[in-house]
Design an enzyme around this catalytic site. Structure first.
Site, PDB file in Angstrom:
ATOM      1  N   GLU A 150       0.817  -1.229   0.000  1.00 10.15           N
ATOM      2  CA  GLU A 150       0.000   0.000   0.000  1.00 10.15           C
ATOM      3  C   GLU A 150       0.845   1.272   0.000  1.00 10.15           C
ATOM      4  O   GLU A 150       0.840   2.042   0.969  1.00 10.15           O
ATOM      5  CB  GLU A 150      -0.948   0.000   1.202  1.00 10.15           C
ATOM      6  CG  GLU A 150      -2.033  -1.055   1.110  1.00 10.15           C
ATOM      7  CD  GLU A 150      -3.067  -0.944   2.219  1.00 10.15           C
ATOM      8  OE1 GLU A 150      -2.786  -0.300   3.245  1.00 10.15           O
ATOM      9  OE2 GLU A 150      -4.159  -1.508   2.042  1.00 10.15           O
TER      10      GLU A 150
ATOM     11  N   GLU B  95      -6.743  -8.049  -0.136  1.00  6.06           N
ATOM     12  CA  GLU B  95      -7.046  -8.073   1.304  1.00  6.06           C
ATOM     13  C   GLU B  95      -8.519  -7.752   1.502  1.00  6.06           C
ATOM     14  O   GLU B  95      -9.089  -6.921   0.782  1.00  6.06           O
ATOM     15  CB  GLU B  95      -6.251  -7.004   2.067  1.00  6.06           C
ATOM     16  CG  GLU B  95      -4.764  -7.227   2.140  1.00  6.06           C
ATOM     17  CD  GLU B  95      -4.063  -6.110   2.928  1.00  6.06           C
ATOM     18  OE1 GLU B  95      -4.723  -5.410   3.728  1.00  6.06           O
ATOM     19  OE2 GLU B  95      -2.861  -5.927   2.714  1.00  6.06           O
TER      20      GLU B  95
HETATM   21  C1  GAL Z   1      -4.158  -2.762   5.022  1.00  7.36           C
HETATM   22  C2  GAL Z   1      -2.713  -3.185   5.134  1.00  7.36           C
HETATM   23  C3  GAL Z   1      -2.549  -4.409   6.012  1.00  7.36           C
HETATM   24  C4  GAL Z   1      -3.334  -4.236   7.285  1.00  7.36           C
HETATM   25  C5  GAL Z   1      -4.768  -3.940   6.946  1.00  7.36           C
HETATM   26  C6  GAL Z   1      -5.662  -3.756   8.135  1.00  7.36           C
HETATM   27  O1  GAL Z   1      -4.307  -1.461   4.667  1.00  7.36           O
HETATM   28  O2  GAL Z   1      -2.184  -3.456   3.864  1.00  7.36           O
HETATM   29  O3  GAL Z   1      -1.179  -4.586   6.279  1.00  7.36           O
HETATM   30  O4  GAL Z   1      -2.783  -3.212   8.024  1.00  7.36           O
HETATM   31  O5  GAL Z   1      -4.839  -2.762   6.217  1.00  7.36           O
HETATM   32  O6  GAL Z   1      -6.988  -3.500   7.747  1.00  7.36           O
END
Ligand code: GAL
Length: 658
Positions: free
Chosen positions: A154, A312
């Site tokens: 990110e 994710e």
């Molecule tokens: C994303 C990030 C992850 C984790 C996640 C939590 O933005 O890439 O490492 O922090 O958020 O929601």
């Protein structure tokens, strides 16, 4: 068919896995593999933020644990997405070489801490990153279990250090060539801000120059350039050592710090991290869903129509919304299948196992502190894994959108930088989402694309608030319409050129007045509680926020203002241009007005619509031979669509062979 991973038979189901946090508990690691198989997980993302374990001291490497994990996963049928660990740095690096830390907009250097905190132009950071990336690529790059590189994590943020400022000046000089040109494009005679040398150019420090709109915009463009330059540094190493392994980096939802259209030029596939606030207290579930459909459509846009990855998502609750609600029953399945319906070929989570401490100890995961495989969340994940297996034939299919919404990051920056009209939110993103939602409600798939996208495959293009016209954009819109496309633009179109200088002689500029057959004379701004109305076909539709007063030339009015001193002047107009039509919407509509106008636009462009009950979404994935129609019921009631009955929160996938 555009399969992202031809070697894998089916969708990717998995997520971020941080075994390095558990190396002293081998029983946990053994259990992970067992439970991943139970959850139908076939892929784990390793190495995100692992630098301090991979290189505990400068030049001392510890890669065995990773090798064991990758091998073990592979032997158990689980593939690896391997991240470069550079999203966060080890303490030794920051303390020995403080230049790797960022300088903030107040010109103060950050301390060691958190993540995403490195200077993109620091040669030391690049050198140290290269060393660890080479180690990883040499050791694991050709491992059959490793299917994809995940660059850093990110990307975000800015750096105002001396090295970045020097690069910024170089970038400016390269763009404007002469001081005279720079002073003209930045309109610096205003407030006596003329530069006498390129060395006087500074980024918009908090206590410095932030009154030059062109400079503010260029700083954001430069930050994207700088970030991409850094990302390319990592990518080049991997392309050299593992030319056959594809590369991605994970994007964030509608992130406004970087122009992802630019970043995407270096990537083989698009992936993003989606964390919507399902079941919130400010909108219905299906409104949340419609916004997520927009987010997915934007990823399709970045990937030029190819399937993308949901890199994710969370199976339960996050830890960073103001209120972190659990996903209600059924929502996990619905949200995962919505991603698939909208073009994702993966369903991945952050994270596999919940950590015991630090910032994300209460962030949801497939396996939580209980460590059990019979929790509600675990079973939800298991169910999704099983469904994805059943749907494997859908993988690689694409969405054939006939419509597109132009939502352009640089245009958004230009709008955010406007000093005037409505100071604290011109509502650009919301407006683009609203037009997209109106199409989604009618079962019409629309891609979300930047202003430089190829429009030739679309029948309808809606370009809300295209305030800034980057080079070539007006020409493209003109050709699109002349060749038979239906184009719709709104208030606040074509006011400035790419450096935020206004067009003279009437907006929309750069030749678009002729396309729309009108010019805009003034733009009124309403107080939040004020309303005007569009009167069209004897019906009235509420208008709010911005009301442009337009003068028609060759265009015809389709509806006029109801009140105020511009009552009876046009709000909604159409102009025949070449083989196509150009519609103009001079004010912001509430949803009923947006719906009514959308119907006119769809009719003009000949795009088929579908009668869907409120709260039901339809998406179609097409693999050439068959269409897979997804119906998603985002309501708590049974719904019927054609011959299909949907239970509350149900998803049905219907295959039609062609
Ligand atoms: C994303 C990030 C992850 C984790 C996640 C939590 O933005 O890439 O490492 O922090 O958020 O929601």
């Amino acid at each position: 068919m555009k399969k992202l991973f031809p070697q894998i038979d089916g969708f990717i189901h998995g997520g971020d896995y941080n075994p390095e946090q558990w190396l002293d508990m081998p029983e946990i690691l053994a259990k992970d593999i067992e439970m991943m198989k139970e959850a139908h997980v076939n892929c784990a993302t390793l190495g995100v933020f692992s630098w301090s374990v991979l290189e505990p001291e400068e030049g001392v490497f510890n890669l065995e644990w990773l090798e064991n994990i990758i091998n073990n996963l592979y032997e158990n049928g689980i593939y690896t997405i391997l991240a470069t660990p550079t999203g966060a740095r080890p303490a030794w690096l920051a303390h020995k070489y403080p230049e790797v830390l960022r300088v903030a907009s107040d010109n103060i250097r950050n301390h060691f801490g958190v993540r995403h905190n490195h200077c993109m132009q620091s040669p030391v950071y690049r050198e140290k990153a290269e060393i660890i990336i080479r180690k990883l690529a040499e050791r694991f790059g050709n491992h059959p279990g490793v299917i994809l590189w995940h660059i850093s994590n990110e990307f975000s943020g800015e750096c105002y250090c001396d090295k970045c400022v020097a690069k910024f000046r170089e970038w400016i000089k390269n763009k404007y060539k002469t001081l005279d040109n720079l002073n003209k494009e930045y309109w610096t005679t205003f407030w006596s801000h003329r530069y006498q040398s390129f060395d006087q150019v500074e980024p918009p420090y908090d206590n410095g120059e932030f009154s030059v709109m062109g400079l503010n915009l260029d700083w954001k463009r430069f930050t994207t350039w700088s970030m991409k330059d850094y990302m390319d540094h990592e990518i080049n190493i991997l392309r050299e050592l593992t030319p056959h392994k594809p590369i991605t980096t994970n994007y964030m939802r509608c992130f406004d710090g970087l122009d992802y259209d630019e970043m995407s030029k270096s990537l083989d596939m698009i992936s993003w991290d989606g964390y919507p606030a399902w079941n919130n207290n400010y909108e219905s579930l299906w409104q949340t869903a419609a916004d997520v459909a927009f987010d997915h459509a934007q990823m399709r846009g970045y990937g030029k129509g190819k399937p993308f990855m949901l890199m994710e998502s969370v199976p339960s609750q996050v830890n960073w919304h103001p209120i972190n609600k659990l996903k209600r029953p059924h929502i996990h399945k619905l949200s995962c299948l919505q991603a698939v319906a909208c073009g994702s070929d993966t369903v991945q989570y952050f994270q596999w196992r919940k950590g015991r401490g630090s910032f994300e100890q209460y962030h949801g995961a497939v396996v939580d502190h209980l460590g059990r495989n019979d929790t509600r969340v675990f079973k939800d994940v298991q169910e999704v894994g099983a469904i994805l297996r059943e749907l494997k034939a859908v993988q690689g299919s694409t969405i054939k959108a006939k419509a597109a919404i132009i939502f352009d990051r640089q245009n958004g920056w230009a709008i955010d930088g406007v000093s005037g009209f409505k100071l604290h939110d011109m509502g650009y993103e919301r407006t683009c989402r609203d037009w997209h939602n109106a199409l989604t409600k009618r079962g019409v798939e629309a891609d979300v694309v930047g202003c430089c996208a190829d429009l030739s495959g679309y029948s309808l293009v809606i370009a809300p608030m295209l305030y800034m016209l980057n080079d070539g954009v007006a020409e493209k819109l003109k050709n699109f319409t002349a060749n038979g496309g239906v184009l719709a633009a709104t208030y606040f179109t074509g006011y400035v050129n790419k450096n935020t200088l206004n067009y003279l002689g009437g907006f929309p500029g750069d030749g678009l007045k002729e396309v729309f057959g009108l010019y805009s004379e003034e733009c009124d701004v309403l107080y939040p509680e004020e309303r005007n109305a569009l009167v069209m076909n004897e019906a009235e539709y509420e208008l709010k926020d911005l009301c442009e007063v337009i003068k028609l030339d060759t265009a015809k009015s389709l509806g006029n203002y109801k009140s105020d001193f511009y009552a009876d002047t046009p709000v909604f107009s159409v102009n025949e241009f070449g083989k196509g039509k150009a519609f103009y919407i001079a004010s912001r509509t509430e949803s009923k007005g947006t719906d009514a106008i959308t119907d006119v636009l769809l009719k003009a462009s000949g795009i088929e619509t579908k009668e869907l009950p409120e709260g039901v979404e339809m998406h179609i994935r097409d693999n050439g031979d068959s269409e897979y129609v997804f119906y998603l019921n985002f309501t708590d009631k049974e719904q019927k669509v054609a011959d299909t009955v949907l239970a509350p929160y149900d998803v049905q996938v219907i295959k039609h062979s062609k």
